[in-house]
Motif scaffolding. Sequence first.
Motif, PDB file in Angstrom:
ATOM      1  N   TRP A  23       8.391  -2.653  -6.351  1.00  0.00           N
ATOM      2  CA  TRP A  23       8.221  -3.461  -5.146  1.00  0.00           C
ATOM      3  C   TRP A  23       7.719  -4.857  -5.484  1.00  0.00           C
ATOM      4  CZ3 TRP A  23       3.634  -5.411  -2.946  1.00  0.00           C
ATOM      5  CH2 TRP A  23       3.768  -5.928  -1.657  1.00  0.00           C
ATOM      6  N   ARG A  24       6.823  -4.950  -6.465  1.00  0.00           N
ATOM      7  CA  ARG A  24       6.275  -6.255  -6.843  1.00  0.00           C
ATOM      8  C   ARG A  24       7.374  -7.163  -7.381  1.00  0.00           C
ATOM      9  NH1 ARG A  24       4.638  -9.173 -10.821  1.00  0.00           N
ATOM     10  NH2 ARG A  24       5.416  -7.697 -12.350  1.00  0.00           N
ATOM     11  N   ILE A  64       0.841  -1.199   0.000  1.00  0.00           N
ATOM     12  CA  ILE A  64       0.000   0.000   0.000  1.00  0.00           C
ATOM     13  C   ILE A  64       0.874   1.246   0.000  1.00  0.00           C
ATOM     14  CG2 ILE A  64      -1.739   1.257   1.321  1.00  0.00           C
ATOM     15  CD1 ILE A  64      -2.674  -1.460   2.430  1.00  0.00           C
ATOM     16  N   LEU A  65       1.917   1.232   0.810  1.00  0.00           N
ATOM     17  CA  LEU A  65       2.831   2.372   0.883  1.00  0.00           C
ATOM     18  C   LEU A  65       3.540   2.589  -0.450  1.00  0.00           C
ATOM     19  CD1 LEU A  65       4.320   4.560   2.487  1.00  0.00           C
ATOM     20  CD2 LEU A  65       5.956   2.800   3.207  1.00  0.00           C
ATOM     21  N   MET A  66       4.037   1.513  -1.050  1.00  0.00           N
ATOM     22  CA  MET A  66       4.743   1.634  -2.316  1.00  0.00           C
ATOM     23  C   MET A  66       3.834   2.140  -3.423  1.00  0.00           C
ATOM     24  SD  MET A  66       7.914   1.027  -2.013  1.00  0.00           S
ATOM     25  CE  MET A  66       9.094   0.290  -0.886  1.00  0.00           C
ATOM     26  N   LEU A 113      10.514  -6.963  -6.671  1.00  0.00           N
ATOM     27  CA  LEU A 113      11.372  -7.285  -5.537  1.00  0.00           C
ATOM     28  C   LEU A 113      10.776  -8.437  -4.728  1.00  0.00           C
ATOM     29  CD1 LEU A 113      13.969  -6.401  -4.090  1.00  0.00           C
ATOM     30  CD2 LEU A 113      12.567  -4.900  -2.665  1.00  0.00           C
ATOM     31  N   ARG A 114       9.463  -8.429  -4.554  1.00  0.00           N
ATOM     32  CA  ARG A 114       8.798  -9.529  -3.826  1.00  0.00           C
ATOM     33  C   ARG A 114       8.932 -10.840  -4.576  1.00  0.00           C
ATOM     34  NH1 ARG A 114       3.094  -9.553  -1.806  1.00  0.00           N
ATOM     35  NH2 ARG A 114       3.980 -10.961  -0.281  1.00  0.00           N
ATOM     36  N   CYS A 115       8.862 -10.799  -5.909  1.00  0.00           N
ATOM     37  CA  CYS A 115       9.042 -12.020  -6.696  1.00  0.00           C
ATOM     38  C   CYS A 115      10.427 -12.613  -6.453  1.00  0.00           C
ATOM     39  CB  CYS A 115       8.855 -11.722  -8.183  1.00  0.00           C
ATOM     40  SG  CYS A 115       7.173 -11.264  -8.650  1.00  0.00           S
ATOM     41  N   LEU A 116      11.445 -11.754  -6.472  1.00  0.00           N
ATOM     42  CA  LEU A 116      12.807 -12.216  -6.221  1.00  0.00           C
ATOM     43  C   LEU A 116      12.969 -12.732  -4.794  1.00  0.00           C
ATOM     44  CD1 LEU A 116      14.765  -9.363  -8.041  1.00  0.00           C
ATOM     45  CD2 LEU A 116      14.721 -11.783  -8.707  1.00  0.00           C
ATOM     46  N   HIS A 117      12.345 -12.024  -3.843  1.00  0.00           N
ATOM     47  CA  HIS A 117      12.440 -12.431  -2.450  1.00  0.00           C
ATOM     48  C   HIS A 117      11.783 -13.787  -2.225  1.00  0.00           C
ATOM     49  CE1 HIS A 117      11.114 -12.315   1.877  1.00  0.00           C
ATOM     50  NE2 HIS A 117      12.401 -12.057   1.992  1.00  0.00           N
ATOM     51  N   GLY A 118      10.627 -13.991  -2.849  1.00  0.00           N
ATOM     52  CA  GLY A 118       9.954 -15.273  -2.722  1.00  0.00           C
ATOM     53  C   GLY A 118      10.778 -16.416  -3.284  1.00  0.00           C
TER      54      GLY A 118
END
Length: 260
Positions: free
Chosen positions: A178-179, A167-169, A181-186
């Motif tokens: 951010w999305r 929400i912040l991003m 980055l989350r894919c890479l983090h997952g």
Amino acid sequence: MPTSSGTSRLRAKGRPSTDARKSSGSASFDGISHLYDRFAQLTQDDLARWVAEHLPPFSQEALDIGCGTGQFHDLLLARSEWLTGVDVSADQLQVARDRYRSSRVTYTLRRLDAGTLHQLGQYDLVFSSTALHHLGPADEVLRQVRCLVKPGGTLVVIDCIRPPQGILMARMGMFEWWRWLRCLHGAAKVLVRRRSWRDAALMFELRTHPTWRRLAAEALPLGKEEFDRVYTRRLPGARTYGLNSSTRGAVWRRSLQPEE
């Protein structure tokens, strides 16, 4: 044999109804079912433990809304006499049928949304995992879902929420960054946990797939506080649980007393 209006209405020896063949609703994982099935295997161990803790000891008839490939059906079949799984994805239902060749489970392909849920009948146990946010506005979806629970029955739900960071991003105009980055983090988490480059690559492939991205864009997940507020308003007495940063759970038992 099962006798409820729910199972008798949907039971068709594993064959989709005519209504279902015409359907499928937009929230279908057709085309990426094999990716999603492996994703579920890699990520849902903790969720399965929570489900096992909150399912009732036994239910005569159970319904799984948006059952997908049947990720929780070992648990559901262990706690219920009859199980009906409904989904909009023919591909995912075929995976489930191939995996659970039991006469106690029926899989039905049909449209699922806030306007059609009431057609599913009533069950002693209603279950759903990471599906309801695909079906429409939460307030209306829950109003229909509660009607599927027989008096004295139980509703157990896991659903996705909007992470506060997202929400912040979005407000900062950095959501797409951010999305990714989350894919890479997952993918990195899977690599560390499973020590498998193949599974890490599969995770990244799924979460960057056009179908996954479209479904994510069309979905209507609630924020954490909003989830608790909507669920406790529509399901008086419901208990909500934080499962991880992107999912919450809810358990509600319908009173035996007639509702006003």
